[in-house]
Write an enzyme that holds these catalytic residues in place. Structure first.
Site, PDB file in Angstrom:
ATOM      1  CG  ASP A  29     -72.239   7.487  -0.153  1.00 61.19           C
ATOM      2  OD1 ASP A  29     -73.041   8.438  -0.189  1.00 61.19           O
ATOM      3  OD2 ASP A  29     -71.052   7.621   0.223  1.00 61.19           O
ATOM      4  CB  ILE A  30     -67.261   6.682  -2.313  1.00 60.53           C
ATOM      5  CG1 ILE A  30     -65.888   6.082  -2.552  1.00 60.53           C
ATOM      6  CG2 ILE A  30     -67.156   7.992  -1.552  1.00 60.53           C
ATOM      7  CD1 ILE A  30     -65.031   6.869  -3.527  1.00 60.53           C
ATOM      8  CG  HIS A  93     -77.235  13.488  -3.864  1.00 58.24           C
ATOM      9  ND1 HIS A  93     -76.664  14.716  -4.097  1.00 58.24           N
ATOM     10  CD2 HIS A  93     -76.971  13.187  -2.566  1.00 58.24           C
ATOM     11  CE1 HIS A  93     -76.074  15.140  -2.999  1.00 58.24           C
ATOM     12  NE2 HIS A  93     -76.244  14.240  -2.046  1.00 58.24           N
ATOM     13  CG  HIS A  95     -77.967  10.173   0.987  1.00 56.07           C
ATOM     14  ND1 HIS A  95     -76.647   9.863   1.208  1.00 56.07           N
ATOM     15  CD2 HIS A  95     -77.997  11.502   0.705  1.00 56.07           C
ATOM     16  CE1 HIS A  95     -75.904  10.944   1.073  1.00 56.07           C
ATOM     17  NE2 HIS A  95     -76.697  11.966   0.774  1.00 56.07           N
TER      18      HIS A  95
HETATM   19  P1  5GP Z   1     -74.387  15.036   0.516  1.00 57.86           P
HETATM   20  O1  5GP Z   1     -74.054  15.982  -0.621  1.00 57.86           O
HETATM   21  O2  5GP Z   1     -75.804  14.544   0.455  1.00 57.86           O
HETATM   22  O3  5GP Z   1     -74.070  15.653   1.853  1.00 57.86           O
HETATM   23  O4  5GP Z   1     -73.445  13.760   0.401  1.00 57.86           O
HETATM   24  C1  5GP Z   1     -72.892  13.361  -0.826  1.00 57.86           C
HETATM   25  C2  5GP Z   1     -72.583  11.883  -0.769  1.00 57.86           C
HETATM   26  O5  5GP Z   1     -71.847  11.553  -1.931  1.00 57.86           O
HETATM   27  C3  5GP Z   1     -71.713  11.434   0.435  1.00 57.86           C
HETATM   28  O6  5GP Z   1     -72.407  10.414   1.149  1.00 57.86           O
HETATM   29  C4  5GP Z   1     -70.422  10.925  -0.202  1.00 57.86           C
HETATM   30  O7  5GP Z   1     -69.869   9.799   0.467  1.00 57.86           O
HETATM   31  C5  5GP Z   1     -70.866  10.591  -1.615  1.00 57.86           C
HETATM   32  N1  5GP Z   1     -69.777  10.742  -2.579  1.00 57.86           N
HETATM   33  C6  5GP Z   1     -68.992  11.836  -2.752  1.00 57.86           C
HETATM   34  N2  5GP Z   1     -68.097  11.629  -3.720  1.00 57.86           N
HETATM   35  C7  5GP Z   1     -68.319  10.374  -4.195  1.00 57.86           C
HETATM   36  C8  5GP Z   1     -67.695   9.602  -5.226  1.00 57.86           C
HETATM   37  O8  5GP Z   1     -66.763  10.008  -5.905  1.00 57.86           O
HETATM   38  N3  5GP Z   1     -68.200   8.355  -5.432  1.00 57.86           N
HETATM   39  C9  5GP Z   1     -69.251   7.853  -4.709  1.00 57.86           C
HETATM   40  N4  5GP Z   1     -69.653   6.610  -4.994  1.00 57.86           N
HETATM   41  N5  5GP Z   1     -69.862   8.564  -3.734  1.00 57.86           N
HETATM   42  C10 5GP Z   1     -69.394   9.812  -3.476  1.00 57.86           C
END
Ligand code: 5GP
Length: 107
Positions: A29-30, A93, A95
């Site tokens: 995760d970034i 996705h 985590h």
């Molecule tokens: P959620 O959709 O479950 O709320 O979170 C999406 C996750 O994707 C977040 O933890 C965010 O940091 C991660 N994320 C979003 N954009 C990128 C990216 O471009 N690269 C990476 N490695 N992670 C990302």
């Protein structure tokens, strides 16, 4: 338009890849909650994890379990927890989050 995760899988956007098979892809995760915070995504573009077929949902969890075992070795921790959120990126996705102590659990 392709999701940001599809662009990562295609190699258009850089990432730190953790693992891959023909159906799934795992990368760091970034914006990690803790070191080793990893995302597992299906290569198939599906909005939300529970929109996957039962077969793909099960296969994704089997893949995530293997990745979790690898994370446990790379980032010593008590266990790797799983969370399904999906608020930010409309591409299914999981985590995977290394947990040091029960009190570190964020979800
Ligand atoms: P959620 O959709 O479950 O709320 O979170 C999406 C996750 O994707 C977040 O933890 C965010 O940091 C991660 N994320 C979003 N954009 C990128 C990216 O471009 N690269 C990476 N490695 N992670 C990302």
């Amino acid at each position: 338009m392709a999701t940001i995760f599809s662009r990562i899988i295609a190699g258009e956007i850089p990432c730190y890849k953790v693992a891959e098979n023909e159906k799934f892809f795992a990368f760091l995760d970034i914006n990690p909650l803790v070191k080793g915070h990893t995302l597992v995504v299906p290569k198939q573009e599906v909005d939300y994890i529970f929109d996957l077929s039962d077969e793909d949902l099960a296969a994704m969890h089997v893949f995530a379990k293997k990745v979790a075992r690898a994370i446990e070795k790379a980032f010593p921790c008590q266990k790797v927890g799983e969370a399904v959120i999906g608020l930010e990126v409309p591409h299914a996705h999981i985590h995977l989050i290394p947990i040091q102590k029960e009190s570190d659990m964020l979800f």
